[in-house]
Scaffold this motif. Structure first.
Motif, PDB file in Angstrom:
ATOM      1  N   LEU A  84       0.842  -1.194   0.000  1.00 29.03           N
ATOM      2  CA  LEU A  84       0.000   0.000   0.000  1.00 29.03           C
ATOM      3  C   LEU A  84       0.879   1.247   0.000  1.00 29.03           C
ATOM      4  N   PHE A 114       0.666   5.487  -0.062  1.00 28.17           N
ATOM      5  CA  PHE A 114      -0.301   6.526   0.300  1.00 28.17           C
ATOM      6  C   PHE A 114       0.089   7.870  -0.314  1.00 28.17           C
ATOM      7  N   TYR A 163      -0.817  11.514   0.179  1.00 28.22           N
ATOM      8  CA  TYR A 163      -1.468  12.466   1.070  1.00 28.22           C
ATOM      9  C   TYR A 163      -1.052  13.891   0.711  1.00 28.22           C
ATOM     10  N   LYS A 222      -1.258  -1.100  -4.522  1.00 24.31           N
ATOM     11  CA  LYS A 222      -2.403  -0.190  -4.512  1.00 24.31           C
ATOM     12  C   LYS A 222      -1.965   1.177  -3.995  1.00 24.31           C
ATOM     13  N   ILE A 239      -3.391   4.657  -2.390  1.00 20.05           N
ATOM     14  CA  ILE A 239      -4.557   5.160  -1.662  1.00 20.05           C
ATOM     15  C   ILE A 239      -4.390   6.657  -1.443  1.00 20.05           C
ATOM     16  N   LYS A 240      -5.340   7.433  -1.915  1.00 18.49           N
ATOM     17  CA  LYS A 240      -5.300   8.878  -1.759  1.00 18.49           C
ATOM     18  C   LYS A 240      -5.948   9.280  -0.442  1.00 18.49           C
ATOM     19  N   LEU A 241      -5.283  10.163   0.258  1.00 22.00           N
ATOM     20  CA  LEU A 241      -5.781  10.664   1.541  1.00 22.00           C
ATOM     21  C   LEU A 241      -5.794  12.187   1.493  1.00 22.00           C
ATOM     22  N   ILE A 275      -5.427   1.576   8.124  1.00 24.35           N
ATOM     23  CA  ILE A 275      -5.970   1.262   6.794  1.00 24.35           C
ATOM     24  C   ILE A 275      -5.508  -0.130   6.363  1.00 24.35           C
ATOM     25  N   PHE A 289      -7.591  -3.784   5.321  1.00 24.77           N
ATOM     26  CA  PHE A 289      -7.327  -4.723   4.228  1.00 24.77           C
ATOM     27  C   PHE A 289      -7.131  -6.126   4.780  1.00 24.77           C
TER      28      PHE A 289
END
Length: 221
Positions: free
Chosen positions: A33, A35, A37, A61, A63-65, A108, A112
């Protein structure tokens, strides 16, 4: 089952944590993962992380924060100059601090785990950064791992395989495990190459020098 997910920034610690897990442990890392941000180095981190995951054949993956960007007031995200060569001081740590970052990322990852049955979460905490960043300490790792025993069904354990090692130790481990150090991206800036000036670059370059890895210095800087 030792199925694992790893927090992957593309930096030295997460890269070597993955390579080390493949070489020296029984953890089967299946998912990484990354991120976004709003950090200045986000695009470079994502590219590096993708290449690392392709090398190790790990699902990746991003992941946008966006909300984390909105509440972060320090130099990694905002239009504030990133400090150069200020090391292991409270002021330097505060200037690159992202609020509760590792705890957010690990929670997070725990979600998962609950959804897909991963048993472990790996992240790149290390001995050097534990001096200034509380979320790199053994106390933090132990406590958040304990929390997941109550907050999840799968009860994943948080593992920091490099937590007792310095940056120089980590480079040595990388060489022993044939980790592709040419793929690393540790810079706080977004240039094509590492800036060589920010705190993260300083520690990477110093660790490479201490292990006589001049070829990687020439590639990365």
């Amino acid at each position: 089952m030792n199925r694992a997910v790893i927090l992957m920034s593309g930096g030295l610690d997460s890269l070597v944590a993955l390579g080390y897990s493949r070489n020296q442990t029984d953890y089967n890392v299946e998912l990484a993962l990354t991120f976004d941000y709003g950090q200045k180095s986000a695009s470079a981190e994502i590219i590096a992380s993708r290449k690392i995951c392709e090398f190790y054949n790990v699902e990746h993956k991003v992941i946008k924060l966006d909300w984390l960007k909105e509440i972060t007031k320090t130099s990694l995200v905002n239009d504030i100059e990133i400090p150069d060569n200020q090391f292991e001081t409270k002021k330097s740590a505060e200037m690159v601090w992202v609020p509760n970052r590792n705890a957010v990322f690990l929670n997070i990852a725990a979600s998962f785990c609950d959804s897909f049955g991963y048993n472990y979460i790996l992240y790149g905490a290390n001995k050097d950064e534990s001096k200034t960043f509380p979320d790199n300490t053994e106390e933090f790792r132990s406590q958040i791992s304990k929390t997941f025993e109550s907050s999840t069904l799968v009860k994943p354990k948080v593992v920091a395989p490099l937590i007792n090692y310095t940056k120089s130790d980590i480079v040595k481990i990388a060489m022993e495990c044939s980790v592709p150090l040419e793929l690393v991206r540790s810079c706080y800036h977004s240039g094509e190459k590492h800036c060589g000036k920010c705190e993260s670059c300083y520690h990477l370059k110093k660790a490479l020098q201490e292990n006589n890895c001049m070829e990687y210095i020439n590639i990365l800087f």
